[in-house]
Write a protein that holds these residues in place. Structure first.
Motif, PDB file in Angstrom:
ATOM      1  N   LEU A  46       0.834  -1.215   0.000  1.00  0.00           N
ATOM      2  CA  LEU A  46       0.000   0.000   0.000  1.00  0.00           C
ATOM      3  C   LEU A  46       0.866   1.262   0.000  1.00  0.00           C
ATOM      4  N   GLY A  47       1.919   1.242   0.799  1.00  0.00           N
ATOM      5  CA  GLY A  47       2.807   2.402   0.871  1.00  0.00           C
ATOM      6  C   GLY A  47       3.442   2.723  -0.466  1.00  0.00           C
ATOM      7  N   PHE A  48       4.008   1.706  -1.098  1.00  0.00           N
ATOM      8  CA  PHE A  48       4.642   1.950  -2.395  1.00  0.00           C
ATOM      9  C   PHE A  48       3.609   2.287  -3.472  1.00  0.00           C
ATOM     10  N   SER A  49       2.409   1.766  -3.351  1.00  0.00           N
ATOM     11  CA  SER A  49       1.345   2.133  -4.304  1.00  0.00           C
ATOM     12  C   SER A  49       1.049   3.629  -4.221  1.00  0.00           C
ATOM     13  N   LEU A  50       0.972   4.161  -3.016  1.00  0.00           N
ATOM     14  CA  LEU A  50       0.724   5.596  -2.847  1.00  0.00           C
ATOM     15  C   LEU A  50       1.883   6.433  -3.369  1.00  0.00           C
ATOM     16  N   ILE A  51       3.107   5.991  -3.107  1.00  0.00           N
ATOM     17  CA  ILE A  51       4.280   6.722  -3.573  1.00  0.00           C
ATOM     18  C   ILE A  51       4.308   6.772  -5.101  1.00  0.00           C
ATOM     19  N   VAL A  52       4.029   5.650  -5.734  1.00  0.00           N
ATOM     20  CA  VAL A  52       3.997   5.599  -7.200  1.00  0.00           C
ATOM     21  C   VAL A  52       2.840   6.448  -7.736  1.00  0.00           C
ATOM     22  N   ALA A  53       1.690   6.353  -7.107  1.00  0.00           N
ATOM     23  CA  ALA A  53       0.538   7.146  -7.556  1.00  0.00           C
ATOM     24  C   ALA A  53       0.840   8.641  -7.481  1.00  0.00           C
ATOM     25  N   ALA A  54       1.502   9.056  -6.421  1.00  0.00           N
ATOM     26  CA  ALA A  54       1.860  10.474  -6.285  1.00  0.00           C
ATOM     27  C   ALA A  54       2.822  10.898  -7.385  1.00  0.00           C
ATOM     28  N   ALA A  55       3.791  10.062  -7.692  1.00  0.00           N
ATOM     29  CA  ALA A  55       4.759  10.400  -8.741  1.00  0.00           C
ATOM     30  C   ALA A  55       4.088  10.518 -10.098  1.00  0.00           C
TER      31      ALA A  55
END
Length: 96
Positions: A46-55
């Motif tokens: 979930l954390g990396f999904s949010l980071i990628v989505a933000a980028a």
């Protein structure tokens, strides 16, 4: 559509690299969660999904708005990325 400047092209390339490496982490963590059902792996994914989505959202929004409202774009990016990193931190310090 105008041709991209060198700096814009570099920005897009780094955005793609960040997104691809982040999606690799999402895939690895999601696969680990499916195999082990460990909560830590779900939080990591979930954390990396949010980071990628933000980028991705920041890059798309920047070009869509001709790089206007940079402060708003960066503020939203940092907010979403921070929440993503909080999930990553929670996955690392989770209970054994």
């Amino acid at each position: 559509m105008a041709a991209l400047t060198t700096l814009e092209l570099i920005y897009v390339l780094f955005s793609i690299a960040l997104s691809m490496s982040g999606l690799a982490m999402v895939s690895i963590a999601a696969n680990a969660y499916l195999r082990t059902e460990r909560r830590e792996m779900l939080l990591l994914s979930l954390g990396f999904s949010l980071i990628v989505a933000a980028a991705i959202a920041t890059t798309v929004s920047a070009f869509a708005q001709d790089f206007d409202n940079a402060v708003v774009l960066l503020t939203v990016n940092y907010a979403i990325t921070t929440v993503g990193y909080l999930f990553v931190i929670a996955s690392v310090i989770g209970e054994p």
